[in-house]
Design an enzyme around this catalytic site. Structure first.
Site, PDB file in Angstrom:
ATOM      1  N   CYS A 205      -4.153   2.612  10.895  1.00  0.00           N
ATOM      2  CA  CYS A 205      -5.216   3.333  11.582  1.00  0.00           C
ATOM      3  C   CYS A 205      -6.217   2.354  12.226  1.00  0.00           C
ATOM      4  O   CYS A 205      -5.843   1.674  13.167  1.00  0.00           O
ATOM      5  CB  CYS A 205      -5.868   4.323  10.618  1.00  0.00           C
ATOM      6  SG  CYS A 205      -6.632   5.698  11.476  1.00  0.00           S
TER       7      CYS A 205
ATOM      8  N   GLY B  43     -10.468   2.616   8.566  1.00  0.00           N
ATOM      9  CA  GLY B  43     -11.923   2.612   8.451  1.00  0.00           C
ATOM     10  C   GLY B  43     -12.511   2.933   9.808  1.00  0.00           C
ATOM     11  O   GLY B  43     -12.081   3.883  10.454  1.00  0.00           O
ATOM     12  N   GLU B  44     -13.400   2.115  10.237  1.00  0.00           N
ATOM     13  CA  GLU B  44     -14.053   2.330  11.538  1.00  0.00           C
ATOM     14  C   GLU B  44     -13.971   1.013  12.310  1.00  0.00           C
ATOM     15  O   GLU B  44     -14.578   0.022  11.920  1.00  0.00           O
ATOM     16  CB  GLU B  44     -15.504   2.763  11.301  1.00  0.00           C
ATOM     17  CG  GLU B  44     -16.257   3.073  12.551  1.00  0.00           C
ATOM     18  CD  GLU B  44     -15.525   4.056  13.459  1.00  0.00           C
ATOM     19  OE1 GLU B  44     -15.064   5.106  12.982  1.00  0.00           O
ATOM     20  OE2 GLU B  44     -15.408   3.741  14.664  1.00  0.00           O
ATOM     21  N   SER B  45     -13.191   1.054  13.395  1.00  0.00           N
ATOM     22  CA  SER B  45     -12.893  -0.213  14.075  1.00  0.00           C
ATOM     23  C   SER B  45     -14.140  -0.868  14.668  1.00  0.00           C
ATOM     24  O   SER B  45     -14.210  -2.097  14.750  1.00  0.00           O
ATOM     25  CB  SER B  45     -11.828   0.005  15.148  1.00  0.00           C
ATOM     26  OG  SER B  45     -12.223   1.004  16.052  1.00  0.00           O
TER      27      SER B  45
ATOM     28  N   HIS C  14      -2.034   7.024   7.196  1.00  0.00           N
ATOM     29  CA  HIS C  14      -2.516   6.398   5.954  1.00  0.00           C
ATOM     30  C   HIS C  14      -1.502   6.570   4.815  1.00  0.00           C
ATOM     31  O   HIS C  14      -1.656   7.470   3.991  1.00  0.00           O
ATOM     32  CB  HIS C  14      -3.842   7.044   5.529  1.00  0.00           C
ATOM     33  CG  HIS C  14      -4.978   6.721   6.434  1.00  0.00           C
ATOM     34  ND1 HIS C  14      -5.781   5.621   6.248  1.00  0.00           N
ATOM     35  CD2 HIS C  14      -5.417   7.327   7.549  1.00  0.00           C
ATOM     36  CE1 HIS C  14      -6.688   5.567   7.209  1.00  0.00           C
ATOM     37  NE2 HIS C  14      -6.490   6.591   8.009  1.00  0.00           N
TER      38      HIS C  14
ATOM     39  N   ARG D 129      -7.951   4.939  20.611  1.00  0.00           N
ATOM     40  CA  ARG D 129      -8.730   5.458  19.480  1.00  0.00           C
ATOM     41  C   ARG D 129      -8.864   6.979  19.559  1.00  0.00           C
ATOM     42  O   ARG D 129      -8.932   7.543  20.655  1.00  0.00           O
ATOM     43  CB  ARG D 129     -10.134   4.856  19.465  1.00  0.00           C
ATOM     44  CG  ARG D 129     -10.155   3.367  19.241  1.00  0.00           C
ATOM     45  CD  ARG D 129     -11.582   2.851  19.222  1.00  0.00           C
ATOM     46  NE  ARG D 129     -12.322   3.436  18.124  1.00  0.00           N
ATOM     47  CZ  ARG D 129     -13.642   3.642  18.127  1.00  0.00           C
ATOM     48  NH1 ARG D 129     -14.361   3.325  19.175  1.00  0.00           N
ATOM     49  NH2 ARG D 129     -14.234   4.169  17.075  1.00  0.00           N
TER      50      ARG D 129
ATOM     51  N   ILE E 136      -6.221  10.571  10.159  1.00  0.00           N
ATOM     52  CA  ILE E 136      -7.668  10.796  10.100  1.00  0.00           C
ATOM     53  C   ILE E 136      -8.312  10.123  11.317  1.00  0.00           C
ATOM     54  O   ILE E 136      -8.325   8.895  11.405  1.00  0.00           O
ATOM     55  CB  ILE E 136      -8.275  10.214   8.802  1.00  0.00           C
ATOM     56  CG1 ILE E 136      -7.564  10.788   7.559  1.00  0.00           C
ATOM     57  CG2 ILE E 136      -9.775  10.498   8.751  1.00  0.00           C
ATOM     58  CD1 ILE E 136      -7.896  10.059   6.266  1.00  0.00           C
ATOM     59  N   ARG E 137      -8.783  10.920  12.251  1.00  0.00           N
ATOM     60  CA  ARG E 137      -9.329  10.365  13.505  1.00  0.00           C
ATOM     61  C   ARG E 137      -8.440   9.226  14.003  1.00  0.00           C
ATOM     62  O   ARG E 137      -8.889   8.120  14.270  1.00  0.00           O
ATOM     63  CB  ARG E 137     -10.777   9.887  13.301  1.00  0.00           C
ATOM     64  CG  ARG E 137     -11.755  11.037  13.034  1.00  0.00           C
ATOM     65  CD  ARG E 137     -13.169  10.576  12.740  1.00  0.00           C
ATOM     66  NE  ARG E 137     -13.238   9.855  11.477  1.00  0.00           N
ATOM     67  CZ  ARG E 137     -13.410   8.548  11.345  1.00  0.00           C
ATOM     68  NH1 ARG E 137     -13.559   7.787  12.402  1.00  0.00           N
ATOM     69  NH2 ARG E 137     -13.451   7.997  10.156  1.00  0.00           N
TER      70      ARG E 137
ATOM     71  N   GLU F 151      -1.288   4.949   2.246  1.00  0.00           N
ATOM     72  CA  GLU F 151      -1.920   4.598   0.958  1.00  0.00           C
ATOM     73  C   GLU F 151      -2.607   5.804   0.323  1.00  0.00           C
ATOM     74  O   GLU F 151      -3.060   5.723  -0.811  1.00  0.00           O
ATOM     75  CB  GLU F 151      -2.915   3.442   1.164  1.00  0.00           C
ATOM     76  CG  GLU F 151      -4.249   3.794   1.812  1.00  0.00           C
ATOM     77  CD  GLU F 151      -4.197   3.995   3.316  1.00  0.00           C
ATOM     78  OE1 GLU F 151      -3.084   4.013   3.900  1.00  0.00           O
ATOM     79  OE2 GLU F 151      -5.273   4.157   3.922  1.00  0.00           O
TER      80      GLU F 151
END
Ligand code: GLN
Length: 186
Positions: free
Chosen positions: A82, A50-52, A167, A102, A131-132, A169
């Site tokens: 991630c 997600g977004e840390s 990822h 990051r 992803i990023r 998943e």
């Protein structure tokens, strides 16, 4: 423990639903963790991508930091993917003895795919989506590197903690989650 472990997935933000699907496909029970009481009775925990920065705010808002550290101290397995890896690192929850950098992949900042072997995963290379993504920039002596991309660790293990830059998943890849569930006491 019962034959069907109960695995919590931190569900403050990010890709928690996809992890739940894989866990359920493998016969585990899953539940969403949003407040400290949700950790009660879990056998294992997933910290999703997600977004840390957003996840950090959610953990502060819900006062989840100390309960998550206490959960880790019990030795129960935790999988971080991630942003989940970032949340576990020295600068965030301080559960993993690593520094996760990051958005580390430079020109491949947004998204790329790669195939590589992961130690402990049989049956050929893992197909991974980044992803990023972060990579592990530093790690302590208790950390084992399970896979690298471009010379940088992207999968690591420390005792019952597994952390990945990518990822699993999202690719129909069950073997990483099997490795994770295999850390549960039999
Ligand atoms: N770049 C994101 C962060 O810094 C992580 C991306 C992801 O989890 N897919 O939190």
């Amino acid at each position: 423990m019962s034959s069907s472990p109960l695995v919590g997935v931190l569900a403050l933000q990010g890709g928690f639903a996809a992890h739940e699907k894989v866990l359920q496909r493998l016969g585990a029970r899953s539940c969403q963790v949003r407040v400290p009481a949700d950790l009660d009775g879990l056998d294992a925990l997933v910290m999703p991508g997600g977004e840390s920065t957003v996840m950090t705010l959610g953990i502060e808002r819900e006062a989840l930091g100390d309960p998550l550290r206490a959960f880790a101290a019990t030795g129960k397995p935790i999988l971080g993917t991630c942003a989940g890896m970032i949340m576990l690192d020295r600068a965030h929850l301080g559960i993993l003895d690593v520094v996760a950098e990051r958005n580390a992949f430079g020109r491949q900042l947004h998204s790329f795919e790669a195939d590589f072997e992961v130690d402990g995963v049989d049956g050929g290379p893992v197909h991974a989506i980044f992803i990023r993504a972060p990579w592990v920039a530093e790690y302590g002596p208790e950390v084992t590197v399970l896979a690298e991309v471009d010379g940088h660790p992207v999968a690591i293990r420390q005792d019952n903690l597994l952390a990945l830059s990518f990822h699993p998943e999202l690719t129909g890849e069950d073997r990483i989650h099997r490795l994770f569930l295999g850390l549960l006491p039999s």
